[in-house]
Scaffold this motif. Structure first.
Motif, short mmCIF file in Angstrom:
data_model
loop_
_atom_site.label_atom_id
_atom_site.label_comp_id
_atom_site.label_asym_id
_atom_site.label_seq_id
_atom_site.Cartn_x
_atom_site.Cartn_y
_atom_site.Cartn_z
N TYR A 146 0.83 -1.21 0.00
CA TYR A 146 0.00 0.00 0.00
C TYR A 146 0.86 1.25 0.00
CZ TYR A 146 -3.82 3.14 1.39
OH TYR A 146 -4.75 4.15 1.45
N ARG A 147 1.93 1.25 0.80
CA ARG A 147 2.81 2.42 0.85
C ARG A 147 3.57 2.62 -0.46
NH1 ARG A 147 5.47 2.18 6.97
NH2 ARG A 147 3.60 2.94 8.06
N CYS A 148 3.70 1.54 -1.24
CA CYS A 148 4.38 1.66 -2.54
C CYS A 148 3.39 1.92 -3.68
CB CYS A 148 5.17 0.38 -2.82
SG CYS A 148 6.59 0.13 -1.73
N GLY A 149 2.16 2.25 -3.34
CA GLY A 149 1.17 2.55 -4.36
C GLY A 149 0.57 1.33 -5.03
N ARG A 150 0.69 0.17 -4.41
CA ARG A 150 0.20 -1.08 -5.00
C ARG A 150 -1.03 -1.56 -4.22
NH1 ARG A 150 6.05 -4.00 -5.41
NH2 ARG A 150 4.83 -5.84 -6.05
N GLN A 151 -2.06 -0.71 -4.19
CA GLN A 151 -3.25 -0.96 -3.40
C GLN A 151 -3.95 -2.26 -3.82
OE1 GLN A 151 -6.09 2.24 -3.44
NE2 GLN A 151 -7.70 1.05 -2.43
N ALA A 152 -4.08 -2.48 -5.12
CA ALA A 152 -4.78 -3.67 -5.60
C ALA A 152 -4.07 -4.94 -5.12
CB ALA A 152 -4.87 -3.65 -7.12
N GLU A 153 -2.74 -4.96 -5.18
CA GLU A 153 -1.99 -6.13 -4.73
C GLU A 153 -2.15 -6.34 -3.23
OE1 GLU A 153 2.06 -6.71 -6.44
OE2 GLU A 153 1.60 -4.80 -7.44
N ALA A 154 -2.19 -5.24 -2.48
CA ALA A 154 -2.40 -5.35 -1.03
C ALA A 154 -3.73 -6.02 -0.73
CB ALA A 154 -2.33 -3.97 -0.39
N LEU A 155 -4.78 -5.61 -1.44
CA LEU A 155 -6.10 -6.19 -1.22
C LEU A 155 -6.17 -7.63 -1.72
CD1 LEU A 155 -8.25 -3.08 -2.15
CD2 LEU A 155 -7.87 -4.03 0.14
N GLN A 156 -5.44 -7.94 -2.79
CA GLN A 156 -5.37 -9.32 -3.28
C GLN A 156 -4.73 -10.23 -2.22
OE1 GLN A 156 -3.21 -8.97 -6.94
NE2 GLN A 156 -4.95 -8.06 -8.04
N ASN A 157 -3.74 -9.71 -1.51
CA ASN A 157 -3.11 -10.49 -0.44
C ASN A 157 -4.08 -10.76 0.69
OD1 ASN A 157 0.02 -11.17 -0.20
ND2 ASN A 157 -0.24 -9.51 -1.69
N PHE A 158 -4.93 -9.78 1.00
CA PHE A 158 -5.95 -10.02 2.03
C PHE A 158 -6.91 -11.11 1.57
CE2 PHE A 158 -10.12 -9.44 3.92
CZ PHE A 158 -9.79 -9.45 5.27
N ALA A 159 -7.35 -11.03 0.32
CA ALA A 159 -8.28 -12.03 -0.20
C ALA A 159 -7.65 -13.42 -0.18
CB ALA A 159 -8.70 -11.66 -1.62
#
Length: 263
Positions: free
Chosen positions: A209-222
């Motif tokens: 998220y801090r690196c601007g990769r919000q979608a990947e962060a949420l994919q990791n949660f999923a």
């Protein structure tokens, strides 16, 4: 930094080894390995005969254990005789392995972690990072690898929890220094090694998220949500759920923090 000027002789954070002047000293008998490993887990303290017998025979010592154990001790004394500063003595209740704890990789690891935590308390994050990386470099694999017995393997798993805590503190310190982008590859590797460890997953999500990769962060949660549900039948903990929410709410990354786990 701790450990300077010391020769390390005993290695238990990975394949079990003794080395003198860089040369491996063979301890081929499995029971001798178990005796020495048990003593190394509690150096400079008397370890009772009952405790040694329980660990050496994995909770089921034979009737002859009390007479057999002294022969293992005798052979270990011969093996360790060339190692400077090491002595195995007989006490009232059992045996004591006398040594400088910096001569073991476990002692070195723990000393460096203590030094890192002191540096963090003093506000010196770069020194803490250096100590934690040096500490973690002492691990060569699973602790007590090559030593027989479920009881000693359980001790190895307890030691692994110290390794995990050191990694958590390392990643937190690196992120505090602004090195988030640098450690993303390490976080990706660590979550593959510890797929159910929610704190590592949270650190990875925050880093992305801090690196601007919000979608990947949420994919990791999923991903972790599915894995926990499918394999353990549980939901992610509060930390991960709250982190998902702040990412969805697009809270500024610099305002998002994780709980500290420093001991």
């Amino acid at each position: 930094m701790a450990m300077r000027g010391y020769a390390m002789h005993f290695y238990i954070l990975g394949p079990f080894e003794i080395r003198v002047a860089g040369t491996v000293v063979p301890v081929t008998a499995l029971k001798q390995r178990a005796v020495l490993a048990t003593l190394l887990l509690d150096p400079n303290r008397e370890v009772s005969v009952e405790h040694l017998n329980r660990y050496v025979w994995d909770g089921k010592p034979p009737a002859a254990a009390h007479s057999t154990l002294p022969s293992y001790i005798y052979r270990l004394r011969q093996i360790m005789r060339p190692i400077p500063g090491v002595k195995l003595t007989t006490g009232v209740l059992g045996y004591t392995l006398h040594l400088d704890e910096s001569s073991t990789d476990l002692g070195g690891f723990r000393a460096l972690v203590i030094e890192a935590r002191a540096a963090l308390d003093g506000g010196d994050a770069p020194a803490a990072v250096a100590c934690l990386r040096a500490a973690l470099s002492l691990w060569r694999g699973n602790a007590l690898s090559g030593v027989p017995g479920n009881l000693l393997h359980q001790e190895g798993r307890f030691l692994e929890s110290e390794r995990v805590a050191a990694y958590e503190e390392l990643f937190a310190a690196e992120m505090a220094l602004g090195n988030t982008r640098k450690i993303i590859p390490e976080l990706l590797k660590i979550v593959s090694l510890y797929p159910f460890h929610e704190s590592f997953r949270a650190q990875l999500m925050l880093g992305l998220y801090r690196c601007g990769r919000q979608a990947e962060a949420l994919q990791n949660f999923a991903f972790i949500r599915r894995k926990l549900a499918d394999e353990l039948g549980i939901e992610p903990g509060v930390e991960l759920r709250e982190l998902q929410k702040v990412i969805l709410d697009q809270v500024p990354p610099e305002r998002v923090t994780l709980p500290s786990r420093a001991a």
